[in-house]
Design a protein around this motif. Structure first.
Motif, PDB file in Angstrom:
ATOM      1  N   SER A  41      -8.737  57.855  -8.112  1.00 19.74           N
ATOM      2  CA  SER A  41      -9.590  58.231  -9.079  1.00 19.74           C
ATOM      3  C   SER A  41     -10.352  59.484  -9.131  1.00 19.74           C
ATOM      4  O   SER A  41      -9.831  60.544  -8.361  1.00 19.74           O
ATOM      5  CB  SER A  41     -10.671  56.765  -8.897  1.00 19.74           C
ATOM      6  N   ASN A  42     -11.539  59.740  -9.774  1.00 17.72           N
ATOM      7  CA  ASN A  42     -12.280  61.215  -9.652  1.00 17.72           C
ATOM      8  C   ASN A  42     -12.572  61.408  -8.511  1.00 17.72           C
ATOM      9  O   ASN A  42     -13.249  60.420  -7.593  1.00 17.72           O
ATOM     10  CB  ASN A  42     -13.435  60.895 -10.869  1.00 17.72           C
ATOM     11  N   ILE A  43     -12.745  62.515  -8.145  1.00 17.17           N
ATOM     12  CA  ILE A  43     -13.302  63.159  -6.727  1.00 17.17           C
ATOM     13  C   ILE A  43     -14.699  63.104  -6.910  1.00 17.17           C
ATOM     14  O   ILE A  43     -15.333  63.824  -7.700  1.00 17.17           O
ATOM     15  CB  ILE A  43     -12.497  64.489  -6.483  1.00 17.17           C
ATOM     16  N   ARG A  44     -15.156  62.661  -5.811  1.00 13.02           N
ATOM     17  CA  ARG A  44     -16.465  62.658  -5.585  1.00 13.02           C
ATOM     18  C   ARG A  44     -16.961  64.099  -4.752  1.00 13.02           C
ATOM     19  O   ARG A  44     -17.991  64.590  -5.077  1.00 13.02           O
ATOM     20  CB  ARG A  44     -17.248  61.450  -5.051  1.00 13.02           C
ATOM     21  N   CYS A  45     -16.421  64.219  -3.391  1.00 20.35           N
ATOM     22  CA  CYS A  45     -16.816  65.178  -2.545  1.00 20.35           C
ATOM     23  C   CYS A  45     -15.348  65.924  -1.745  1.00 20.35           C
ATOM     24  O   CYS A  45     -14.615  65.189  -1.688  1.00 20.35           O
ATOM     25  CB  CYS A  45     -17.978  64.830  -1.444  1.00 20.35           C
ATOM     26  N   LEU A  46     -15.526  67.224  -1.518  1.00 23.32           N
ATOM     27  CA  LEU A  46     -14.624  67.830  -0.662  1.00 23.32           C
ATOM     28  C   LEU A  46     -15.373  68.413   0.356  1.00 23.32           C
ATOM     29  O   LEU A  46     -16.430  68.869   0.432  1.00 23.32           O
ATOM     30  CB  LEU A  46     -13.996  68.803  -1.525  1.00 23.32           C
ATOM     31  N   ALA A  47     -14.472  68.683   1.515  1.00 22.96           N
ATOM     32  CA  ALA A  47     -14.883  69.302   2.601  1.00 22.96           C
ATOM     33  C   ALA A  47     -13.653  70.281   3.232  1.00 22.96           C
ATOM     34  O   ALA A  47     -12.804  69.739   3.469  1.00 22.96           O
ATOM     35  CB  ALA A  47     -15.612  68.616   3.812  1.00 22.96           C
ATOM     36  N   LEU A  48     -13.835  71.463   3.379  1.00 21.70           N
ATOM     37  CA  LEU A  48     -12.924  72.522   3.804  1.00 21.70           C
ATOM     38  C   LEU A  48     -13.291  73.062   5.193  1.00 21.70           C
ATOM     39  O   LEU A  48     -14.544  73.175   5.615  1.00 21.70           O
ATOM     40  CB  LEU A  48     -12.746  73.607   2.825  1.00 21.70           C
ATOM     41  N   SER A  49     -12.631  72.835   6.301  1.00 19.32           N
ATOM     42  CA  SER A  49     -12.665  73.114   7.579  1.00 19.32           C
ATOM     43  C   SER A  49     -13.090  74.631   7.774  1.00 19.32           C
ATOM     44  O   SER A  49     -12.510  75.375   6.604  1.00 19.32           O
ATOM     45  CB  SER A  49     -11.634  72.732   8.488  1.00 19.32           C
ATOM     46  N   PRO A  50     -13.752  75.002   8.830  1.00 20.51           N
ATOM     47  CA  PRO A  50     -14.218  76.373   8.814  1.00 20.51           C
ATOM     48  C   PRO A  50     -12.876  77.444   8.874  1.00 20.51           C
ATOM     49  O   PRO A  50     -12.926  78.506   8.434  1.00 20.51           O
ATOM     50  CB  PRO A  50     -15.028  76.453  10.244  1.00 20.51           C
ATOM     51  N   ASP A  51     -11.742  76.934   9.452  1.00 16.88           N
ATOM     52  CA  ASP A  51     -10.573  77.869   9.454  1.00 16.88           C
ATOM     53  C   ASP A  51      -9.569  77.565   8.299  1.00 16.88           C
ATOM     54  O   ASP A  51      -8.417  78.187   8.364  1.00 16.88           O
ATOM     55  CB  ASP A  51      -9.806  77.440  10.919  1.00 16.88           C
ATOM     56  N   ASP A  52     -10.098  76.820   7.266  1.00 18.21           N
ATOM     57  CA  ASP A  52      -9.498  76.871   5.921  1.00 18.21           C
ATOM     58  C   ASP A  52      -8.013  75.952   5.943  1.00 18.21           C
ATOM     59  O   ASP A  52      -7.076  76.366   5.228  1.00 18.21           O
ATOM     60  CB  ASP A  52      -9.367  78.254   5.308  1.00 18.21           C
ATOM     61  N   VAL A  78     -12.799  63.029  -0.897  1.00 19.46           N
ATOM     62  CA  VAL A  78     -13.292  61.566  -0.954  1.00 19.46           C
ATOM     63  C   VAL A  78     -13.338  61.368  -2.488  1.00 19.46           C
ATOM     64  O   VAL A  78     -14.128  62.192  -3.151  1.00 19.46           O
ATOM     65  CB  VAL A  78     -14.436  61.369  -0.504  1.00 19.46           C
ATOM     66  N   ASP A  79     -12.910  60.307  -3.097  1.00 13.11           N
ATOM     67  CA  ASP A  79     -13.202  59.765  -4.412  1.00 13.11           C
ATOM     68  C   ASP A  79     -14.440  58.948  -4.625  1.00 13.11           C
ATOM     69  O   ASP A  79     -14.649  58.506  -3.760  1.00 13.11           O
ATOM     70  CB  ASP A  79     -11.636  59.283  -5.021  1.00 13.11           C
ATOM     71  N   VAL A  80     -14.433  58.534  -5.914  1.00  9.31           N
ATOM     72  CA  VAL A  80     -15.602  57.629  -6.357  1.00  9.31           C
ATOM     73  C   VAL A  80     -15.391  56.144  -5.859  1.00  9.31           C
ATOM     74  O   VAL A  80     -16.268  55.625  -5.661  1.00  9.31           O
ATOM     75  CB  VAL A  80     -15.831  57.769  -7.660  1.00  9.31           C
ATOM     76  N   GLN A  81     -14.209  55.641  -5.405  1.00 13.22           N
ATOM     77  CA  GLN A  81     -13.855  54.354  -4.820  1.00 13.22           C
ATOM     78  C   GLN A  81     -13.904  54.602  -3.166  1.00 13.22           C
ATOM     79  O   GLN A  81     -13.434  53.425  -2.625  1.00 13.22           O
ATOM     80  CB  GLN A  81     -12.682  53.825  -5.319  1.00 13.22           C
ATOM     81  N   ASN A  82     -14.530  55.740  -2.643  1.00 16.47           N
ATOM     82  CA  ASN A  82     -14.620  55.976  -1.191  1.00 16.47           C
ATOM     83  C   ASN A  82     -13.019  55.940  -0.729  1.00 16.47           C
ATOM     84  O   ASN A  82     -13.042  55.755   0.836  1.00 16.47           O
ATOM     85  CB  ASN A  82     -15.209  54.805  -0.439  1.00 16.47           C
ATOM     86  N   TYR A  83     -12.054  56.165  -1.246  1.00 10.58           N
ATOM     87  CA  TYR A  83     -10.815  56.425  -0.612  1.00 10.58           C
ATOM     88  C   TYR A  83     -10.947  57.938  -0.234  1.00 10.58           C
ATOM     89  O   TYR A  83     -11.066  58.864  -1.170  1.00 10.58           O
ATOM     90  CB  TYR A  83      -9.686  56.368  -1.576  1.00 10.58           C
ATOM     91  N   ALA A  84     -10.289  58.146   0.969  1.00 13.78           N
ATOM     92  CA  ALA A  84     -10.269  59.596   1.502  1.00 13.78           C
ATOM     93  C   ALA A  84      -8.904  60.012   1.609  1.00 13.78           C
ATOM     94  O   ALA A  84      -8.090  59.369   2.104  1.00 13.78           O
ATOM     95  CB  ALA A  84     -11.190  59.797   2.475  1.00 13.78           C
ATOM     96  N   MET A  85      -8.711  61.501   1.698  1.00 11.29           N
ATOM     97  CA  MET A  85      -7.452  61.989   2.230  1.00 11.29           C
ATOM     98  C   MET A  85      -7.751  63.138   3.188  1.00 11.29           C
ATOM     99  O   MET A  85      -8.666  64.043   2.632  1.00 11.29           O
ATOM    100  CB  MET A  85      -6.598  62.535   0.906  1.00 11.29           C
ATOM    101  N   LEU A  86      -6.875  63.142   4.079  1.00 11.72           N
ATOM    102  CA  LEU A  86      -6.994  64.203   4.784  1.00 11.72           C
ATOM    103  C   LEU A  86      -5.611  65.176   4.566  1.00 11.72           C
ATOM    104  O   LEU A  86      -4.524  64.646   4.830  1.00 11.72           O
ATOM    105  CB  LEU A  86      -6.954  63.999   6.273  1.00 11.72           C
ATOM    106  N   VAL A  87      -5.939  66.421   4.170  1.00 11.41           N
ATOM    107  CA  VAL A  87      -4.982  67.472   3.572  1.00 11.41           C
ATOM    108  C   VAL A  87      -4.738  68.650   4.428  1.00 11.41           C
ATOM    109  O   VAL A  87      -5.726  69.080   4.695  1.00 11.41           O
ATOM    110  CB  VAL A  87      -5.343  67.552   2.307  1.00 11.41           C
ATOM    111  N   ASN A  88      -3.486  69.013   4.821  1.00 12.30           N
ATOM    112  CA  ASN A  88      -3.265  70.366   5.292  1.00 12.30           C
ATOM    113  C   ASN A  88      -3.128  71.088   4.123  1.00 12.30           C
ATOM    114  O   ASN A  88      -2.199  71.259   3.382  1.00 12.30           O
ATOM    115  CB  ASN A  88      -1.846  70.343   6.002  1.00 12.30           C
TER     116      ASN A  88
END
Length: 115
Positions: free
Chosen positions: A8-19, A25-35
């Motif tokens: 669903s729509n994305i609520r928040c993002l976080a990028l690691s310090p080393d990029d 995290v979307d509005v339904q609280n599903y999260a993905m960890l992406v390389n």
């Protein structure tokens, strides 16, 4: 552009310090960890209780802080770890707050997390 799709729509993002890592995290609280470098999803999971309002990597990149309703969860990130069955391991949950946590901030040395 990343070739990933959220449920669903994305609520928040976080990028690691080393990029290298991105937490989405979307509005339904599903999260993905992406390389980010390879553009692949490493892990999918769901935050069960409460609404996720912010995700934040520590400046050292070893921890990920997540606001989940009235709780703050701190997770170990993938930094300095090789292959793991569960890429994210819960380090600690801080409870006892009277209202939903809306914002977080790490100290510059990653030793203190402020609400």
């Amino acid at each position: 552009t990343l070739a990933i799709e959220a449920r669903s729509n994305i609520r928040c993002l976080a990028l690691s310090p080393d990029d290298c890592l991105l937490v989405v995290v979307d509005v339904q609280n599903y999260a993905m960890l992406v390389n980010v470098r390879r553009g692949v999803v490493l892990h999918r999971f769901r935050f069960a209780k409460g609404k996720v309002r912010q995700v934040l990597f520590s400046p050292c990149g070893q921890y990920i802080a997540v606001t989940v309703g009235k709780h703050v969860q701190v997770w170990h990130s993938l930094k300095n770890r090789k292959r793991e069955f569960a890429p994210l391991v819960l380090h600690r949950t801080y409870t006892g707050l009277t209202d939903d946590v809306v914002a977080l901030q790490w100290s510059s040395d990653s030793s203190v997390l402020c609400e």
